[in-house]
Design an enzyme around this catalytic site. Structure first.
Site, mmCIF file in Angstrom:
data_model
loop_
_atom_site.group_PDB
_atom_site.id
_atom_site.type_symbol
_atom_site.label_atom_id
_atom_site.label_comp_id
_atom_site.label_asym_id
_atom_site.label_seq_id
_atom_site.Cartn_x
_atom_site.Cartn_y
_atom_site.Cartn_z
ATOM 1 C CG ASP A 121 -56.992 4.633 -20.731
ATOM 2 O OD1 ASP A 121 -57.770 3.683 -20.938
ATOM 3 O OD2 ASP A 121 -55.767 4.562 -20.928
ATOM 4 C CE1 TYR A 160 -50.811 0.678 -16.291
ATOM 5 C CE2 TYR A 160 -50.759 0.877 -13.907
ATOM 6 C CZ TYR A 160 -50.122 0.614 -15.097
ATOM 7 O OH TYR A 160 -48.778 0.300 -15.091
ATOM 8 C CG HIS A 162 -51.014 -3.258 -18.868
ATOM 9 N ND1 HIS A 162 -50.139 -3.206 -19.938
ATOM 10 C CD2 HIS A 162 -51.253 -1.968 -18.517
ATOM 11 C CE1 HIS A 162 -49.874 -1.937 -20.227
ATOM 12 N NE2 HIS A 162 -50.537 -1.163 -19.374
ATOM 13 N NE ARG A 187 -43.328 1.037 -9.879
ATOM 14 C CZ ARG A 187 -44.223 1.257 -10.834
ATOM 15 N NH1 ARG A 187 -44.104 2.308 -11.610
ATOM 16 N NH2 ARG A 187 -45.239 0.441 -11.013
ATOM 17 C CD GLU A 201 -51.891 1.628 -23.128
ATOM 18 O OE1 GLU A 201 -52.979 2.161 -22.819
ATOM 19 O OE2 GLU A 201 -50.859 1.732 -22.444
ATOM 20 C CD GLU A 260 -57.041 0.951 -22.736
ATOM 21 O OE1 GLU A 260 -58.070 1.423 -22.210
ATOM 22 O OE2 GLU A 260 -55.924 1.488 -22.657
ATOM 23 C CG ASP A 268 -55.056 4.621 -24.485
ATOM 24 O OD1 ASP A 268 -55.173 5.733 -25.000
ATOM 25 O OD2 ASP A 268 -54.521 4.425 -23.376
ATOM 26 N NE ARG A 319 -46.496 1.966 -24.414
ATOM 27 C CZ ARG A 319 -47.631 1.861 -23.747
ATOM 28 N NH1 ARG A 319 -47.913 2.717 -22.775
ATOM 29 N NH2 ARG A 319 -48.495 0.928 -24.055
ATOM 30 C CD GLN A 339 -47.152 6.188 -20.966
ATOM 31 O OE1 GLN A 339 -47.136 5.647 -22.073
ATOM 32 N NE2 GLN A 339 -47.787 5.662 -19.937
ATOM 33 C CE1 TYR A 381 -44.911 7.550 -14.354
ATOM 34 C CE2 TYR A 381 -43.061 7.966 -15.786
ATOM 35 C CZ TYR A 381 -43.597 7.321 -14.695
ATOM 36 O OH TYR A 381 -42.841 6.463 -13.955
ATOM 37 C CE LYS A 403 -51.068 6.009 -22.094
ATOM 38 N NZ LYS A 403 -51.343 4.602 -22.303
ATOM 39 C CB THR A 438 -58.647 7.194 -28.179
ATOM 40 O OG1 THR A 438 -57.744 7.895 -27.318
ATOM 41 C CG2 THR A 438 -59.143 5.939 -27.498
ATOM 42 C CB THR A 472 -53.145 -2.327 -21.541
ATOM 43 O OG1 THR A 472 -52.853 -0.996 -21.928
ATOM 44 C CG2 THR A 472 -52.527 -3.303 -22.518
ATOM 45 C CD GLU A 518 -48.257 -5.412 -21.151
ATOM 46 O OE1 GLU A 518 -49.072 -4.762 -21.836
ATOM 47 O OE2 GLU A 518 -48.608 -6.229 -20.287
HETATM 48 MN MN MN Z 1 -54.652 2.911 -21.816
#
Ligand code: MN
Length: 422
Positions: free
Chosen positions: A132, A134, A139, A148, A205, A207, A239, A243, A246, A250, A259, A263, A356, A370
């Site tokens: 997968d 990114y 996104h 952040r 997600e 995709e 996907d 959250r 994750q 992560y 994840k 899927t 995504t 989002e």
């Molecule tokens: Mn993904």
């Protein structure tokens, strides 16, 4: 012989202009109907064309026999891009309104055409590996701003390579498969210690999935051209993402259990060749990528995407995202080139998630993370229903299509309904 992408082609099977499956598309899938074993078919209007029946009747001239009798497309994909192209041209010919071979053969037509509503659609490929990426700048920026802050939204590596992680092939499922809410370690920021329990921030997600149809050799890099020719086609891919799991797990190696539980992919693989008329250049890449990632061709696609959500008390699904695949910063070809760049071997049946797909506008955000801005702006649905994340019984539907002049090359849909955790 006219090209199978010719917009003027018509089939003897009548196809509505709003259908995803006109003669210009001819996506491959695996289906079962009439009590027969799963085999390879092609979608045309409201029918599935049974390629195994046609193969047994001597309508294809492969060196190998029985590629369409299989319950996955892998043996056919292994034949390579020349065979894919020849076969698609032959199927197009057999379905043309001005070609009598199948049109006037009532006995063969009866055996080879199954109404779509009577067909059960299976996972179309045996997934060898699932990776997968990114690759949507919008996104990655949205997620970065949330976690952040604005000034460090994109990590310093992001503009230099397609970021990805190795996912799980074992839990790739076909549209319609129910998805059980995952359990995992949770540690909300204000908790002192982690606990184990049901995910409370379940997300999707939006995709696209690239289906790799050819292998590459361990230790060897790929050129843009080689990578492109290895791509058999595309599916829509959800996907599913936990959250809260994750967020705790992560660091430092990336997503793992968040994840890995499911899927979902759409059942029809739309071939790269069918998407050819819809190619365009992606966003300008600045800084210029390193030489091995540079592109000479337009490798993005103008493809409309829609996500709809139906809560259990709603009568119909309601659109919560409308975006386009064309916004992707890194193309599928660049992802594949990068994937093999260390010497990593690719296999027939590898699946690459695009990452995504979000666009620049608010209604173009491809995940609930989002859309609800990390739960702070719940999305309002009909009947006063609000959602920050998915709840048990929610059904999510993704659709995608390329709009031609008087026809559309579509993907059908990928649907998944959430079951409660045990
Ligand atoms: Mn993904």
């Amino acid at each position: 012989m006219p090209h199978p992408n010719d917009p003027k082609l018509r089939s003897f099977i009548s196809v509505d202009p709003t259908s995803d499956f006109p003669i210009q598309n001819l996506p491959y899938g695996v289906f079962s109907a009439r009590g027969l074993a799963p085999r390879v078919g092609v979608a045309i209007g409201d029918y599935v064309l049974d390629l195994w029946e046609l193969e047994q009747d001597g309508r294809f001239a492969f060196g190998e026999i029985g590629v369409f009798s299989q319950s996955s497309l892998n043996p056919f994909m292994a034949l390579g891009p020349k065979a894919w192209s020849k076969t698609r041209a032959r199927i197009s010919e057999l379905l043309r309104h001005d070609h009598p071979e199948l049109r006037d053969n009532e006995e063969l037509r009866k055996r080879a055409l199954a109404p779509m509503r009577e067909a059960r659609l299976h996972l179309p490929l045996a997934v060898s590996g699932y990776t997968d990426f990114y690759s949507s700048r919008e996104h990655a920026t949205n997620v970065g701003v949330m976690f952040r802050g604005k000034d460090n939204a994109l990590q310093p590596n992001w503009l230099h390579m397609p970021i990805g992680y190795n996912g799980r092939a074992s839990t790739v499922v076909v549209s319609g498969t129910k998805v059980k809410r995952p359990r995992g370690q949770l540690k909300p920021p204000n908790a002192d210690a982690p606990s184990f329990g049901a995910c409370k921030r379940l997300d999707f997600e939006l995709e696209m999935g690239v289906v790799v149809g050819q292998a590459s050799t361990m230790g060897e890099m790929l050129t843009e051209q080689q990578a492109e020719e290895m791509i058999f086609g595309f599916v829509i891919l959800n996907d599913w993402s936990a959250r809260d799991i994750q967020q705790w797990e992560y660091v430092p190696l990336g997503p793992f259990q968040a994840k890995a539980f499911a899927t979902s992919i759409s059942p029809w693989i739309v071939t790269r060749e069918a998407l050819e008329p819809f190619r365009l250049h992606g966003p300008q890449q600045d800084p210029q990528p390193l030489p091995y990632l540079r592109q000479a061709q337009p490798n993005n696609y103008d493809m409309e995407l829609d996500v709809s959500l139906r809560a259990p008390s709603m009568n119909a699904a309601q659109s919560i995202c409308r975006t386009n695949f064309k916004y992707m910063y890194w193309s599928s070809v660049q992802q594949l080139v990068h994937h093999a760049s260390s010497g990593c071997a690719m296999n027939v049946g590898d699946l690459l998630g695009s990452g995504t797909i979000s666009g620049p506008e608010k209604h173009q955000r491809g995940s609930l993370l989002e859309i609800s801005w990390n739960g702070t702006e719940p999305v309002a649905l009909d009947g006063g229903i609000k959602r920050s994340f998915l709840e048990d019984g929610d059904s999510l539907v993704m659709r995608g299509w390329c709009q031609g002049d008087g026809y559309r090359v579509g993907f059908g849909e990928v649907e998944g309904t959430i079951l409660p955790a045990e």
